[in-house]
Scaffold this motif. Sequence first.
Motif, PDB file in Angstrom:
ATOM      1  N   ILE A 121       0.842  -1.202   0.000  1.00  0.00           N
ATOM      2  CA  ILE A 121       0.000   0.000   0.000  1.00  0.00           C
ATOM      3  C   ILE A 121       0.876   1.251   0.000  1.00  0.00           C
ATOM      4  CG2 ILE A 121      -1.646   1.351   1.346  1.00  0.00           C
ATOM      5  CD1 ILE A 121      -2.749  -1.333   2.412  1.00  0.00           C
ATOM      6  N   TYR A 227      -5.229   1.423   7.192  1.00  0.00           N
ATOM      7  CA  TYR A 227      -4.993   1.629   5.765  1.00  0.00           C
ATOM      8  C   TYR A 227      -6.283   1.545   4.948  1.00  0.00           C
ATOM      9  CZ  TYR A 227       0.077   1.311   6.357  1.00  0.00           C
ATOM     10  OH  TYR A 227       1.391   1.541   6.714  1.00  0.00           O
ATOM     11  N   VAL A 231      -6.571   1.747   0.849  1.00  0.00           N
ATOM     12  CA  VAL A 231      -6.976   0.623   0.002  1.00  0.00           C
ATOM     13  C   VAL A 231      -8.023   1.079  -1.006  1.00  0.00           C
ATOM     14  CG1 VAL A 231      -8.122  -1.628  -0.016  1.00  0.00           C
ATOM     15  CG2 VAL A 231      -6.410  -1.121   1.736  1.00  0.00           C
ATOM     16  N   ILE A 234      -6.638   2.496  -4.234  1.00  0.00           N
ATOM     17  CA  ILE A 234      -5.835   1.677  -5.149  1.00  0.00           C
ATOM     18  C   ILE A 234      -6.644   1.452  -6.428  1.00  0.00           C
ATOM     19  CG2 ILE A 234      -4.687  -0.544  -5.520  1.00  0.00           C
ATOM     20  CD1 ILE A 234      -4.193  -0.701  -2.524  1.00  0.00           C
TER      21      ILE A 234
END
Length: 303
Positions: A121, A227, A231, A234
């Motif tokens: 990440i 996170y 995520v 992404i």
Amino acid sequence: MITQEKIVSPTQFYTWQNYRCPYEVYQPINSAPVGIPLLLIHPIGVGLSRQFWQRFCREWYHQEHRNPIYNPDLLGCGESDKPHVAYTPSDWAQQLQYFLKEVVQKPVVVVVQGALFAVAIELFQKEPNLIAGLILAAPPAWPLIKKQLPQRQQKLIWNLLDSPLGNIFYRYARREKFLRDFSTKQLFESSNNVDAEWLNTLRAGAENTDSRYAVFSFLAGFWLNDYSSAVVSINKPTLVVVGENTSSIAKEGKKITPDEWLADYLKALPQGHGIKVPGRNVLPYESTAEFVTAISPFIDEFS
């Protein structure tokens, strides 16, 4: 079957922030490499290093795929330098960012094991143009991705481990009985798969006790940094692979089924795909052939 000796690549080195960092580059035997490169990110644990991926690399070419594979050691692991520091996912991501820009120099598909998804990440945030897609092998249960461990608590755990008592613990944890018992209880679906190759690799990797700093950094929870929003950002194809008997070491994921495990990720990832394969938590090692078969169509899409 392709033997380990046939895929051995001479260890190469690069220097990052004055640290010596090793890596290997694999390619098919007796033919030119074809397709997008793979960048492997190994897990962190007692004795773990880039050697974790040896079975995967053998099987990848055994199944006649031709992509080049880049397999680096993270700082503090394997043959890398092992400074006495507390490592964070951002530190390892900076190392891999340098590796991508200076060594690989082209977009890759990142294949990452377990909780080192946190490193992937951070790497994506730093260098999105060199990451075409990601493959998550047995990533942590979603509640752990959302968990934020206070920095004060992280530092407290680190200081407790980074002590003479922690050194004694590490020497105990690298004993074969401990490694076998932990692997059987937490990592593998079948105890029969906790074999001599696995145990010997871990014991060799933990021989240098300076490797404990990376392990202690992981145990201190520096990767628990909520996170979840990262995520969601992404925006590249991402394949999530979980075991049919996947399980969580942490209490947060104890009651989550494999289907729920996948559903949580697919709900969050903009371009997420999911698949289950036999095995538990170390799929590239325990269920190597099935793992390779499962991810190869996803990787072929980039060719």
